[in-house]
Scaffold this motif. Structure first.
Motif, PDB file in Angstrom:
ATOM      1  N   LYS A  12       0.838  -1.192   0.000  1.00 22.25           N
ATOM      2  CA  LYS A  12       0.000   0.000   0.000  1.00 22.25           C
ATOM      3  C   LYS A  12       0.876   1.245   0.000  1.00 22.25           C
ATOM      4  CE  LYS A  12      -4.173  -1.580   2.219  1.00 22.25           C
ATOM      5  NZ  LYS A  12      -5.118  -1.335   3.291  1.00 22.25           N
ATOM      6  N   SER A  13       0.399   2.267  -0.621  1.00 19.34           N
ATOM      7  CA  SER A  13       1.116   3.534  -0.649  1.00 19.34           C
ATOM      8  C   SER A  13       0.987   4.206   0.714  1.00 19.34           C
ATOM      9  CB  SER A  13       0.529   4.443  -1.730  1.00 19.34           C
ATOM     10  OG  SER A  13       1.110   5.708  -1.652  1.00 19.34           O
ATOM     11  N   THR A  14       2.082   4.729   1.220  1.00 17.96           N
ATOM     12  CA  THR A  14       2.074   5.395   2.524  1.00 17.96           C
ATOM     13  C   THR A  14       2.152   6.906   2.366  1.00 17.96           C
ATOM     14  OG1 THR A  14       4.446   5.171   2.683  1.00 17.96           O
ATOM     15  CG2 THR A  14       3.110   3.447   3.725  1.00 17.96           C
ATOM     16  N   ARG A  15       1.629   7.401   1.280  1.00 21.68           N
ATOM     17  CA  ARG A  15       1.651   8.846   1.044  1.00 21.68           C
ATOM     18  C   ARG A  15       0.738   9.537   2.039  1.00 21.68           C
ATOM     19  NH1 ARG A  15       0.507   9.462  -5.253  1.00 21.68           N
ATOM     20  NH2 ARG A  15       0.156  11.592  -4.573  1.00 21.68           N
ATOM     21  N   SER A  16       1.245  10.594   2.651  1.00 28.79           N
ATOM     22  CA  SER A  16       0.406  11.348   3.576  1.00 28.79           C
ATOM     23  C   SER A  16      -0.317  12.442   2.815  1.00 28.79           C
ATOM     24  CB  SER A  16       1.255  11.958   4.689  1.00 28.79           C
ATOM     25  OG  SER A  16       2.190  12.862   4.136  1.00 28.79           O
ATOM     26  N   LYS A  17      -1.460  12.823   3.341  1.00 26.73           N
ATOM     27  CA  LYS A  17      -2.261  13.863   2.703  1.00 26.73           C
ATOM     28  C   LYS A  17      -1.639  15.220   3.015  1.00 26.73           C
ATOM     29  CE  LYS A  17      -6.947  15.443   2.209  1.00 26.73           C
ATOM     30  NZ  LYS A  17      -8.330  15.257   2.590  1.00 26.73           N
ATOM     31  N   VAL A  18      -1.430  16.028   1.993  1.00 25.79           N
ATOM     32  CA  VAL A  18      -0.846  17.350   2.159  1.00 25.79           C
ATOM     33  C   VAL A  18      -1.973  18.373   2.205  1.00 25.79           C
ATOM     34  CG1 VAL A  18       0.649  19.096   1.127  1.00 25.79           C
ATOM     35  CG2 VAL A  18       1.252  16.684   0.945  1.00 25.79           C
ATOM     36  N   ILE A  19      -1.964  19.200   3.237  1.00 21.53           N
ATOM     37  CA  ILE A  19      -2.963  20.249   3.376  1.00 21.53           C
ATOM     38  C   ILE A  19      -2.277  21.582   3.123  1.00 21.53           C
ATOM     39  CG2 ILE A  19      -4.558  21.398   4.946  1.00 21.53           C
ATOM     40  CD1 ILE A  19      -4.827  18.713   6.399  1.00 21.53           C
ATOM     41  N   GLU A  20      -2.794  22.326   2.168  1.00 27.14           N
ATOM     42  CA  GLU A  20      -2.229  23.632   1.855  1.00 27.14           C
ATOM     43  C   GLU A  20      -3.033  24.715   2.553  1.00 27.14           C
ATOM     44  OE1 GLU A  20      -1.981  24.333  -2.304  1.00 27.14           O
ATOM     45  OE2 GLU A  20      -0.695  22.621  -2.662  1.00 27.14           O
ATOM     46  N   TYR A  21      -2.348  25.739   3.014  1.00 25.47           N
ATOM     47  CA  TYR A  21      -3.021  26.893   3.583  1.00 25.47           C
ATOM     48  C   TYR A  21      -2.197  28.129   3.291  1.00 25.47           C
ATOM     49  CZ  TYR A  21       0.324  26.441   7.436  1.00 25.47           C
ATOM     50  OH  TYR A  21       1.471  26.349   8.179  1.00 25.47           O
ATOM     51  N   VAL A  22      -2.827  29.279   3.438  1.00 24.29           N
ATOM     52  CA  VAL A  22      -2.174  30.553   3.165  1.00 24.29           C
ATOM     53  C   VAL A  22      -1.956  31.256   4.490  1.00 24.29           C
ATOM     54  CG1 VAL A  22      -2.379  32.772   1.999  1.00 24.29           C
ATOM     55  CG2 VAL A  22      -3.320  30.725   0.940  1.00 24.29           C
ATOM     56  N   GLU A  23      -0.726  31.674   4.736  1.00 25.66           N
ATOM     57  CA  GLU A  23      -0.392  32.409   5.951  1.00 25.66           C
ATOM     58  C   GLU A  23       0.110  33.791   5.554  1.00 25.66           C
ATOM     59  OE1 GLU A  23       2.714  32.120   9.693  1.00 25.66           O
ATOM     60  OE2 GLU A  23       2.369  30.367   8.454  1.00 25.66           O
ATOM     61  N   PRO A  24      -0.628  34.844   5.908  1.00 18.54           N
ATOM     62  CA  PRO A  24      -0.169  36.186   5.560  1.00 18.54           C
ATOM     63  C   PRO A  24       1.098  36.551   6.327  1.00 18.54           C
ATOM     64  CG  PRO A  24      -2.139  36.295   6.914  1.00 18.54           C
ATOM     65  CD  PRO A  24      -1.883  34.854   6.628  1.00 18.54           C
TER      66      PRO A  24
END
Length: 115
Positions: free
Chosen positions: A3-15
């Motif tokens: 199984k692929s062990t890729r983690s989910k990447v969460i993008e966010y914007v930080e001013p």
């Protein structure tokens, strides 16, 4: 089969700097008096909710801004963030925040009535 062990990447914007990230409210096409505004009508100020605040502003007592505050801001220097398909996010310099909408709590109202 592994199984692929890729983690989910969460993008966010930080001013960064003296800026806040704002989710713009939907533009109103009708005034309170019922007058319909044409699509080309330029509205010089816009309302929205603060999504994120830069660390610089968060620690500055001269700017009483908090996450989720509803604000009125001038859009001239606002930078659109191409982050969502229905782009409503803008990085806004704190100098362009014209007002913060606040609600008066009952304790403040009753105290001022006593004076």
């Amino acid at each position: 089969m592994a199984k692929s062990t890729r983690s989910k990447v969460i993008e966010y914007v930080e001013p960064i700097g003296a800026r806040v990230l704002v989710r713009k409210d939907e533009p109103k096409r009708t005034t309170k008096g019922g007058i319909a505004l044409p699509d080309q009508a330029e509205i010089p100020t816009i309302t929205g909710r603060i999504v994120a605040i830069s660390t610089q502003i968060e620690n500055d007592e001269d700017f009483p801004l908090r996450q989720y505050d509803k604000i009125l801001f001038h859009p001239k220097e606002a930078i659109p963030v191409d982050f969502e398909t229905d782009n409503q996010l803008f990085v806004v310099p704190v100098e362009d925040v014209v007002a913060v909408f606040r609600r008066e709590t009952g304790s403040k109202a009753s105290k001022s009535d006593e004076d």
